[in-house]
Design an enzyme around this catalytic site. Structure first.
Site, short mmCIF file in Angstrom:
data_model
loop_
_atom_site.label_atom_id
_atom_site.label_comp_id
_atom_site.label_asym_id
_atom_site.label_seq_id
_atom_site.Cartn_x
_atom_site.Cartn_y
_atom_site.Cartn_z
N HIS A 47 68.75 129.05 115.31
CA HIS A 47 68.71 128.06 114.24
C HIS A 47 69.75 128.43 113.19
O HIS A 47 69.89 129.61 112.84
CB HIS A 47 67.34 128.05 113.55
N TYR A 215 64.18 124.07 121.73
CA TYR A 215 65.15 123.17 121.10
C TYR A 215 66.41 123.09 121.95
O TYR A 215 66.65 123.92 122.83
CB TYR A 215 65.49 123.62 119.67
#
Length: 385
Positions: A47, A215
């Site tokens: 991230h 993700y």
């Protein structure tokens, strides 16, 4: 430039590379020593929040990373069995508007490549495994496994959880096993629909004792990544990285939602590693040596902010050295620690507790942070003995 203090950065990971680039931009004399023989695309997903993207803007790679990464509109937290939404944290355009930069997920190796490519080849020294460091008062001598030695006026240690620089400052001490293993896998996005739900661009599946975060790691959404946290009471720290399997994943996540099962079924290769921590250190620097990132505050990855803290550290250290001058390095180091320790310890604590965004909460204290514009706090004056 030859009269400028020589700054050595030991380790060209995300924090080290960012620190080196920012120091170079401020006109410092920097040399980076990396133990790997050359750069390679390592890691998996990561991230990159607005707090980091603002630093990458200064470095000059924000646009390139925006093109590479996936831009989720939300961070979802979902119930492990029902798929019910536990939290829905707005990102996407909201993050740009509210926090000043985008929030994205990307392959760590692609991100790392952009950072390393931002550094001139002339400052990089590969194949330099540090075996010993000596602060002799007026100079630091570094000894490497290839038999060479180098000198520097300041040595920065972004050299990881088993930092040689930390060991020189505080003595040898093994990190603590956190009681959890993590599994990770990157694979092509499955063609099939996953149970009752599509694949969210960014979602964390939660039960009482374990989780799976998943993700996309490309802007094309053609690669998916997952990382887990699974409790395992005891673990041999000599076995840090091991191969895992679909069968092990199915056992660990038996009964979980069909979407999770579809991810496991689509897995090509999966590895596992032990999660390590340290208690907050009593000091981040001494003399001409200073730590950053996992070298001084290793943390579980459960807040997705470990690399962010290292990059923020690097940016703040560069700011403090510019503020007071590298010749006044001890004051710069004290200023750096005064402006980083509280925030890093907070992130370390929340990561340990694994509560981040499990329910709807305001993440602005984290994502809205701007390391270049936050007011500096003066270091505390130590009381006389």
């Amino acid at each position: 430039m030859s009269q400028s203090p020589r700054i050595a950065v030991v380790g060209a990971g995300l924090g080290g590379a960012a620190a080196a680039k920012l120091l170079l931009q401020e006109g410092f004399n920097v040399r980076v020593y990396e133990q790997a023989p050359s750069f390679s695309r390592l890691g998996a997903g990561i991230h990159v929040g607005p707090n980091v993207m603002k630093i990458l803007r200064r470095i000059g790679i924000e646009d390139a990373l925006n093109e590479q990464g996936s831009h989720p509109d939300y961070w979802y937290s979902r119930h492990w069995q029902t798929g019910d939404v536990l939290a829905q944290i707005p990102l996407g355009d909201y993050a740009v508007k509210e926090y000043g930069a985008s929030y994205l997920t990307v392959h760590r190796g692609d991100f790392h490549a952009l950072l390393v490519e931002a550094l001139p080849d002339s400052v990089m020294a590969y194949g330099k495994f540090l075996t010993k460091v000596e602060d002799r008062g007026n100079v630091v001598v570094m000894h490497f496994a290839d038999g060479t030695t180098e000198e520097a006026d300041i040595v920065i240690g972004p050299d990881g959880v088993n930092s040689r620089i930390r060991e020189e400052l505080l003595g040898p001490e093994l990190p603590k096993y956190a009681g959890y293993l993590a599994h990770r896998a990157v694979f092509p996005t499955p063609e099939v629909k996953a149970g009752m739900l599509p694949f969210d661009a960014c979602v964390k599946w939660w039960s009482d004792d374990r989780h799976m975060m998943t993700y996309f790691v490309t802007g094309k959404a053609d690669e998916l990544y997952y990382v887990t946290g699974v409790p395992v009471e005891k673990w041999d720290l000599n076995d840090r990285w091991l191969e895992s399997s679909k069968e092990e994943m199915r056992e660990a996540f038996s009964g979980w939602h069909p979407t999770v099962q579809a991810l496991i079924d689509a897995t090509v290769e999966v590895t596992k590693w032990s999660l390590l921590e340290r208690d907050p250190l009593p000091l981040w620097s001494r003399g001409r040596l200073v730590l950053l990132g996992d070298a001084c505050h290793p943390m579980k990855p459960h807040m997705a902010q470990g690399a962010a803290m290292a990059i923020e550290d690097g940016a703040m250290l560069a700011r403090c050295l510019k503020e007071v001058g590298a010749h006044n390095h001890e004051l710069a180091f004290a200023l750096y620690e005064a402006n980083r320790a509280e925030r890093a310890s907070k992130v370390q604590r929340i990561s340990h507790d694994n509560t981040w965004l499990r329910t709807n909460e305001d993440p602005s204290w984290c994502f809205g942070y701007d390391v270049f514009n936050v007011p500096l706090v003066e270091p505390k004056v130590k009381a006389a003995a």
